[in-house]
Design an enzyme around this catalytic site. Structure first.
Site, PDB file in Angstrom:
ATOM      1  N   ARG A  11      -3.740  -8.432  14.513  1.00 23.75           N
ATOM      2  CA  ARG A  11      -4.050  -7.015  14.436  1.00 23.75           C
ATOM      3  C   ARG A  11      -5.410  -6.857  13.762  1.00 23.75           C
ATOM      4  O   ARG A  11      -5.872  -7.750  13.037  1.00 23.75           O
ATOM      5  CB  ARG A  11      -2.984  -6.279  13.624  1.00 23.75           C
ATOM      6  N   LYS A  86       7.867  -9.562   8.316  1.00 25.41           N
ATOM      7  CA  LYS A  86       8.778  -8.410   8.178  1.00 25.41           C
ATOM      8  C   LYS A  86       8.598  -7.381   9.289  1.00 25.41           C
ATOM      9  O   LYS A  86       9.468  -6.547   9.521  1.00 25.41           O
ATOM     10  CB  LYS A  86       8.605  -7.755   6.811  1.00 25.41           C
ATOM     11  N   ASP A  87       7.447  -7.443   9.991  1.00 24.27           N
ATOM     12  CA  ASP A  87       7.190  -6.489  11.076  1.00 24.27           C
ATOM     13  C   ASP A  87       7.628  -7.009  12.443  1.00 24.27           C
ATOM     14  O   ASP A  87       7.441  -6.326  13.448  1.00 24.27           O
ATOM     15  CB  ASP A  87       5.696  -6.155  11.142  1.00 24.27           C
ATOM     16  N   SER A 132       9.925   3.595   5.554  1.00 25.06           N
ATOM     17  CA  SER A 132      11.089   2.705   5.618  1.00 25.06           C
ATOM     18  C   SER A 132      12.359   3.404   5.148  1.00 25.06           C
ATOM     19  O   SER A 132      12.430   3.907   4.017  1.00 25.06           O
ATOM     20  CB  SER A 132      10.821   1.471   4.747  1.00 25.06           C
ATOM     21  N   ARG A 134      15.039   1.764   4.532  1.00 20.35           N
ATOM     22  CA  ARG A 134      15.536   0.870   3.464  1.00 20.35           C
ATOM     23  C   ARG A 134      15.002   1.308   2.111  1.00 20.35           C
ATOM     24  O   ARG A 134      15.772   1.519   1.154  1.00 20.35           O
ATOM     25  CB  ARG A 134      15.120  -0.580   3.741  1.00 20.35           C
ATOM     26  N   ARG A 135      13.689   1.442   1.992  1.00 18.85           N
ATOM     27  CA  ARG A 135      13.095   1.827   0.709  1.00 18.85           C
ATOM     28  C   ARG A 135      13.591   3.190   0.256  1.00 18.85           C
ATOM     29  O   ARG A 135      13.900   3.395  -0.919  1.00 18.85           O
ATOM     30  CB  ARG A 135      11.570   1.828   0.821  1.00 18.85           C
ATOM     31  N   ARG A 152       2.516   6.833   7.227  1.00 16.53           N
ATOM     32  CA  ARG A 152       2.129   5.643   7.973  1.00 16.53           C
ATOM     33  C   ARG A 152       0.628   5.462   7.867  1.00 16.53           C
ATOM     34  O   ARG A 152      -0.065   6.268   7.259  1.00 16.53           O
ATOM     35  CB  ARG A 152       2.576   5.751   9.441  1.00 16.53           C
ATOM     36  N   ASN A 154      -2.806   2.413   7.452  1.00 10.72           N
ATOM     37  CA  ASN A 154      -3.101   1.235   6.636  1.00 10.72           C
ATOM     38  C   ASN A 154      -3.086   1.600   5.157  1.00 10.72           C
ATOM     39  O   ASN A 154      -2.962   2.775   4.786  1.00 10.72           O
ATOM     40  CB  ASN A 154      -4.433   0.604   7.058  1.00 10.72           C
ATOM     41  N   THR A 157      -5.590   4.211   3.848  1.00 12.48           N
ATOM     42  CA  THR A 157      -5.220   5.575   4.243  1.00 12.48           C
ATOM     43  C   THR A 157      -4.129   6.126   3.342  1.00 12.48           C
ATOM     44  O   THR A 157      -4.177   7.289   2.911  1.00 12.48           O
ATOM     45  CB  THR A 157      -4.728   5.589   5.710  1.00 12.48           C
ATOM     46  N   ARG A 158      -3.148   5.298   3.031  1.00 13.03           N
ATOM     47  CA  ARG A 158      -2.029   5.754   2.200  1.00 13.03           C
ATOM     48  C   ARG A 158      -2.497   6.047   0.767  1.00 13.03           C
ATOM     49  O   ARG A 158      -2.052   7.026   0.156  1.00 13.03           O
ATOM     50  CB  ARG A 158      -0.905   4.720   2.213  1.00 13.03           C
ATOM     51  N   CYS A 245      14.572  -1.446  13.604  1.00 13.27           N
ATOM     52  CA  CYS A 245      13.776  -0.939  12.483  1.00 13.27           C
ATOM     53  C   CYS A 245      14.422   0.268  11.801  1.00 13.27           C
ATOM     54  O   CYS A 245      13.959   0.711  10.770  1.00 13.27           O
ATOM     55  CB  CYS A 245      12.356  -0.626  12.920  1.00 13.27           C
TER      56      CYS A 245
END
Length: 307
Positions: A11, A86-87, A132, A134-135, A152, A154, A157-158, A245
């Site tokens: 990526r 994990k992805d 997520s 899960r989180r 969402r 990168n 960005t977050r 997912c």
């Protein structure tokens, strides 16, 4: 005789390219016949990179980060691929092999908040960004007075969205933060007992064509043994559950001498119920251990973890 150039597919994000660079450095370290110019890194834009406004589950799942790269691998446009394990979907794509892994990075989760506020000190109704389930469910299990909102994009960005006050805090994988040298942003690091990470979190997976003996031989030289063993156990939990997912599951393993311990927690679809199991076996039986843990979670949940 000069060796054929190796093309690594990755990526195009900063983090993904760092992972690809790590793979290239390991090949150079363990295979003297290659020089740095013999190993090229090719940026590949995936479907998951193109649409960053909705959950992956609504777009088609984890495979959105790997499908395009895998297609280039199958079409012989690249020789091997690097992925954040994990992805990746738990079921291998026909014709491909993901059987080599670099040494695991930090598998833990980190909190990044404005003014470096700790999780327990966040004000009620604070907005936490995560993509997520899960989180979200794990953190709701600790504090049920917070609001969770999809985020969402990168890591840069977050971080900007926290700084611009769209979110009070975000949860991210420590491995990515450390790789990008963003440690100074971290407000808190959660232990793997506080928040069990995603299976394979912190692991860089190396994928190639199953019938490419030359690349397979190279990858086996750089395969990190302990990481490989842990991955077999953790990923087999996912394989048994046939999750996707949307499956909110945390899995982590530890190796002590010749034994591997595995613990996992699974949440119901709405996050209201938590199922937990841990067990240990000799490292020779790591795969069986994963299946045992997966089977226990499936029985406990009675299938109430997937649509």
């Amino acid at each position: 005789m000069k060796s054929k150039k190796i093309i690594i597919g990755s990526r195009g994000s900063k983090l993904a390219l760092i992972y690809a660079e790590k793979a290239r450095n390991q090949i150079l370290k363990f295979s003297e016949k290659f020089k740095i110019d013999d190993i090229e890194i090719k940026k590949i834009t995936t479907s998951g990179d193109l649409n960053q406004k909705v959950r992956l589950s609504e777009l088609g799942g984890k495979g959105l980060f790997s499908k395009k790269i895998e297609e280039e691998l199958l079409d012989n446009k690249i020789d091997l691929a690097t992925h954040a394990l994990k992805d990746m979907p738990s079921i291998e794509t026909d014709g491909l092999l993901t059987d080599s892994f670099l040494e695991r990075n930090d598998p833990r989760e980190v909190l990044i908040s404005r003014d470096k506020i700790k999780f327990k000190d966040l004000k009620p109704n604070s907005v936490i960004g995560t993509s997520s389930f899960r989180r979200e469910y794990q953190l709701r299990n600790i504090r049920n007075d917070l609001n969770f909102k999809l985020i969402r994009g990168n890591i840069d960005t977050r971080l900007k969205k926290v700084n611009d006050e769209f979110y009070d805090a975000i949860i991210l994988a420590a491995a990515g933060i450390k790789s990008l040298n963003f440690n100074n942003y971290v407000s808190e690091i959660f232990s793997v007992d506080e928040i069990i990470p995603s299976a394979g979190q912190g692991v860089i997976a190396l994928q190639c064509r199953k019938d490419d003996d030359k690349i397979n031989e190279i990858l086996q030289k750089i395969n990190h043994t302990n990481t490989y063993i842990r991955v077999q156990a953790e990923r087999n939990v996912l394989k048994f559950l046939e999750g996707d997912c949307e499956t909110a599951i945390g899995v982590i393993s530890h190796i002590n001498n010749k034994n591997i311990k595995l613990k996992a927690e699974l949440f119901s679809l709405d996050g209201s119920k938590r199922f937990y199991y841990e067990a240990s076996k000799n490292i020779k039986n790591a795969k069986d251990l994963g299946l045992e843990v997966g089977e226990s979670l499936k029985k406990q949940s009675q299938g109430n973890y997937k649509k």
